[in-house]
Enzyme design. Sequence first.
Site, PDB file in Angstrom:
ATOM      1  N   CYS A 194      -6.255   0.115   6.989  1.00 47.54           N
ATOM      2  CA  CYS A 194      -6.416   0.463   5.703  1.00 47.54           C
ATOM      3  C   CYS A 194      -7.354   1.663   5.166  1.00 47.54           C
ATOM      4  CB  CYS A 194      -5.894  -1.115   4.482  1.00 47.54           C
ATOM      5  SG  CYS A 194      -5.475  -0.119   2.450  1.00 47.54           S
ATOM      6  N   ASP A 206       0.251   4.255   2.092  1.00 52.26           N
ATOM      7  CA  ASP A 206       0.200   4.174   2.754  1.00 52.26           C
ATOM      8  C   ASP A 206       1.994   4.386   3.668  1.00 52.26           C
ATOM      9  OD1 ASP A 206       0.181   4.890   5.960  1.00 52.26           O
ATOM     10  OD2 ASP A 206      -2.557   3.492   6.322  1.00 52.26           O
ATOM     11  N   HIS A 235      -2.478  -4.172   4.817  1.00 49.43           N
ATOM     12  CA  HIS A 235      -2.253  -3.404   6.125  1.00 49.43           C
ATOM     13  C   HIS A 235      -3.233  -3.223   6.907  1.00 49.43           C
ATOM     14  CE1 HIS A 235      -3.025   1.068   5.956  1.00 49.43           C
ATOM     15  NE2 HIS A 235      -2.497   0.675   4.322  1.00 49.43           N
ATOM     16  N   CYS A 257       0.605  -1.259   0.418  1.00 52.28           N
ATOM     17  CA  CYS A 257      -0.031   0.486   0.122  1.00 52.28           C
ATOM     18  C   CYS A 257       0.586   0.863  -0.260  1.00 52.28           C
ATOM     19  CB  CYS A 257      -0.861  -0.067   1.150  1.00 52.28           C
ATOM     20  SG  CYS A 257      -2.085   1.359   0.981  1.00 52.28           S
ATOM     21  N   ARG A 270       2.730   4.561   6.065  1.00 51.47           N
ATOM     22  CA  ARG A 270       3.368   4.204   7.617  1.00 51.47           C
ATOM     23  C   ARG A 270       3.889   2.666   7.653  1.00 51.47           C
ATOM     24  NH1 ARG A 270      -2.666   4.471  10.509  1.00 51.47           N
ATOM     25  NH2 ARG A 270      -3.059   3.790   7.750  1.00 51.47           N
TER      26      ARG A 270
HETATM   27 CO    CO Z   1      -3.443   1.127   2.708  1.00 51.15          CO
END
Ligand code: CO
Length: 208
Positions: free
Chosen positions: A100, A43, A97, A41, A45
């Site tokens: 998400c 993302d 994750h 992803c 993090r």
């Molecule tokens: Co995500």
Amino acid sequence: MDISKIFENNRSWVENKLGNDPQYFENLAKGQSPEILYVGCSDSRVTAEQLMGLGPGDVFVHRNIANMIPNLDYSSMSVVNYAVVHLKVNHIVVCGHYYCGGVKAAMDSADLGILNPWLREIMDVYRLHKDELLAISDEDARYRRLVELNVQEQCVNAIKIEAVQRAYRERDLKIHGWVFDIKSGRLIDLEIDMQKALQGIHQIYHVD
Ligand code: CO
């Protein structure tokens, strides 16, 4: 954030690498032969190499919202094909994750404009597994399960690709579904049985 700080960071990173190995970048420049394709992803993090304890040259990386490999997405199709056919990676990892935002958005009904068709791909996963998901009364648990099922379906999307099927048959390419648990920092192997998954879809998606 002071963007110029990034260039300072970069200079100290280069010094650090060269301190350990003066040939480090010269060797990197010679080419890549990563063994792993990682689809994760976007993302902020969820990193790729860092959470696996790997570095430059180790992993071919593709990231997008909710770690998807949609059939009509030329970007992820090109990445998978290049990794499998040309780099000859031995492993494809789809890493989702928990928490998400993409998966969460697909569970909501908000109109997110240009994101809608992308999110519908995740809604399709929800629809495929709706009996299991709707039986989970706790919303957080259902959210976590959709993250896992989305990883599973993206592994299936990977195995639909002819180059992946060929590499699976001819050189035992492995496909792994993982979830990164942000709250603990741990990687969880969903232990998806690709042999079983392939049997389930073989009749329909098989390519000679
Ligand atoms: Co995500």
